[in-house]
Scaffold this motif. Structure first.
Motif, mmCIF file in Angstrom:
data_model
loop_
_atom_site.group_PDB
_atom_site.id
_atom_site.type_symbol
_atom_site.label_atom_id
_atom_site.label_comp_id
_atom_site.label_asym_id
_atom_site.label_seq_id
_atom_site.Cartn_x
_atom_site.Cartn_y
_atom_site.Cartn_z
ATOM 1 N N ILE A 9 19.751 22.901 -28.631
ATOM 2 C CA ILE A 9 20.182 24.293 -28.429
ATOM 3 C C ILE A 9 19.144 25.037 -27.591
ATOM 4 C CG2 ILE A 9 20.621 26.502 -29.567
ATOM 5 C CD1 ILE A 9 21.799 24.832 -31.923
ATOM 6 N N ARG A 10 17.879 24.848 -27.903
ATOM 7 C CA ARG A 10 16.814 25.522 -27.159
ATOM 8 C C ARG A 10 16.849 25.142 -25.688
ATOM 9 N NH1 ARG A 10 12.444 24.937 -24.728
ATOM 10 N NH2 ARG A 10 12.295 22.702 -25.070
ATOM 11 N N GLN A 11 16.999 23.838 -25.420
ATOM 12 C CA GLN A 11 17.041 23.382 -24.031
ATOM 13 C C GLN A 11 18.263 23.936 -23.292
ATOM 14 O OE1 GLN A 11 16.821 19.118 -24.217
ATOM 15 N NE2 GLN A 11 14.606 19.105 -24.559
ATOM 16 N N ARG A 12 19.421 23.925 -23.957
ATOM 17 C CA ARG A 12 20.647 24.426 -23.315
ATOM 18 C C ARG A 12 20.558 25.931 -23.091
ATOM 19 N NH1 ARG A 12 23.630 24.682 -19.515
ATOM 20 N NH2 ARG A 12 25.742 25.435 -19.850
ATOM 21 N N GLY A 21 20.067 33.574 -13.689
ATOM 22 C CA GLY A 21 19.076 34.344 -12.938
ATOM 23 C C GLY A 21 17.929 34.861 -13.768
ATOM 24 N N ARG A 22 17.691 34.268 -14.917
ATOM 25 C CA ARG A 22 16.579 34.624 -15.806
ATOM 26 C C ARG A 22 16.559 36.100 -16.198
ATOM 27 N NH1 ARG A 22 11.536 31.088 -13.398
ATOM 28 N NH2 ARG A 22 12.604 29.079 -13.509
ATOM 29 N N PRO A 23 17.682 36.618 -16.668
ATOM 30 C CA PRO A 23 17.704 38.039 -17.049
ATOM 31 C C PRO A 23 16.902 38.284 -18.326
ATOM 32 C CG PRO A 23 19.732 36.991 -17.723
ATOM 33 C CD PRO A 23 18.959 35.965 -16.936
ATOM 34 N N GLU A 24 16.347 39.465 -18.426
ATOM 35 C CA GLU A 24 15.616 39.836 -19.629
ATOM 36 C C GLU A 24 16.596 40.415 -20.648
ATOM 37 O OE1 GLU A 24 12.055 42.140 -19.271
ATOM 38 O OE2 GLU A 24 11.643 41.310 -17.285
ATOM 39 N N GLY A 25 16.359 40.125 -21.929
ATOM 40 C CA GLY A 25 17.136 40.732 -22.998
ATOM 41 C C GLY A 25 18.468 40.067 -23.305
ATOM 42 N N HIS A 27 18.645 36.824 -24.428
ATOM 43 C CA HIS A 27 18.341 35.580 -25.139
ATOM 44 C C HIS A 27 19.309 35.293 -26.286
ATOM 45 C CE1 HIS A 27 16.086 38.768 -27.172
ATOM 46 N NE2 HIS A 27 16.274 38.081 -28.270
ATOM 47 N N LYS A 28 19.773 36.335 -26.976
ATOM 48 C CA LYS A 28 20.711 36.148 -28.094
ATOM 49 C C LYS A 28 22.037 35.578 -27.590
ATOM 50 C CE LYS A 28 22.433 37.116 -32.319
ATOM 51 N NZ LYS A 28 23.066 35.927 -32.787
ATOM 52 N N GLU A 29 22.558 36.130 -26.497
ATOM 53 C CA GLU A 29 23.810 35.639 -25.930
ATOM 54 C C GLU A 29 23.672 34.193 -25.460
ATOM 55 O OE1 GLU A 29 22.427 38.582 -25.077
ATOM 56 O OE2 GLU A 29 23.878 39.979 -25.910
ATOM 57 N N HIS A 30 22.534 33.884 -24.819
ATOM 58 C CA HIS A 30 22.303 32.525 -24.339
ATOM 59 C C HIS A 30 22.189 31.551 -25.512
ATOM 60 C CE1 HIS A 30 20.385 34.481 -20.539
ATOM 61 N NE2 HIS A 30 21.702 34.498 -20.497
ATOM 62 N N TRP A 31 21.511 31.963 -26.557
ATOM 63 C CA TRP A 31 21.353 31.106 -27.733
ATOM 64 C C TRP A 31 22.713 30.855 -28.394
ATOM 65 C CZ3 TRP A 31 17.179 28.418 -29.341
ATOM 66 C CH2 TRP A 31 17.279 27.784 -30.577
ATOM 67 N N ASP A 32 23.509 31.914 -28.527
ATOM 68 C CA ASP A 32 24.825 31.765 -29.142
ATOM 69 C C ASP A 32 25.734 30.856 -28.313
ATOM 70 O OD1 ASP A 32 24.025 33.429 -31.195
ATOM 71 O OD2 ASP A 32 25.053 35.208 -30.403
ATOM 72 N N GLN A 33 25.695 31.016 -26.997
ATOM 73 C CA GLN A 33 26.505 30.164 -26.121
ATOM 74 C C GLN A 33 26.037 28.714 -26.224
ATOM 75 O OE1 GLN A 33 26.692 31.355 -21.987
ATOM 76 N NE2 GLN A 33 27.570 29.406 -21.349
#
Length: 84
Positions: A9-12, A21-25, A27-33
């Protein structure tokens, strides 16, 4: 959460973060996806709805007895009273 699953999950999530594009803030959405993707990849695939529908279409349907169409409702006549 198992260590292997957590690492996948961390790697994905990191990949998603880089792809967006490395957006800030976010991280929760990326982790959930990433969690959803990893969990979906780990489950056995069910028949896709498209394939299931095609399989149903191939099977012949049993003939149903047709019911006659109902006509308009008839007015009931008053019951006759008999002395008895």
């Amino acid at each position: 959460m198992t260590d292997d699953r957590h690492e996948r999950i961390r790697q994905r999530a990191h990949e998603i973060w880089e792809q967006t594009g490395r957006p800030e803030g976010a991280h929760k959405e990326h982790w959930d996806q990433a969690t959803a993707e990893v969990d979906a990849a780990g489950k056995p695939k069910a028949k896709s709805p498209k394939k299931a529908a095609a399989a149903k279409a191939d099977k012949p349907k049993a003939a149903k007895a047709e019911k006659p169409a109902k006509g308009p409702a008839k007015a009931k006549s008053p019951a006759k009273k008999t002395k008895g």
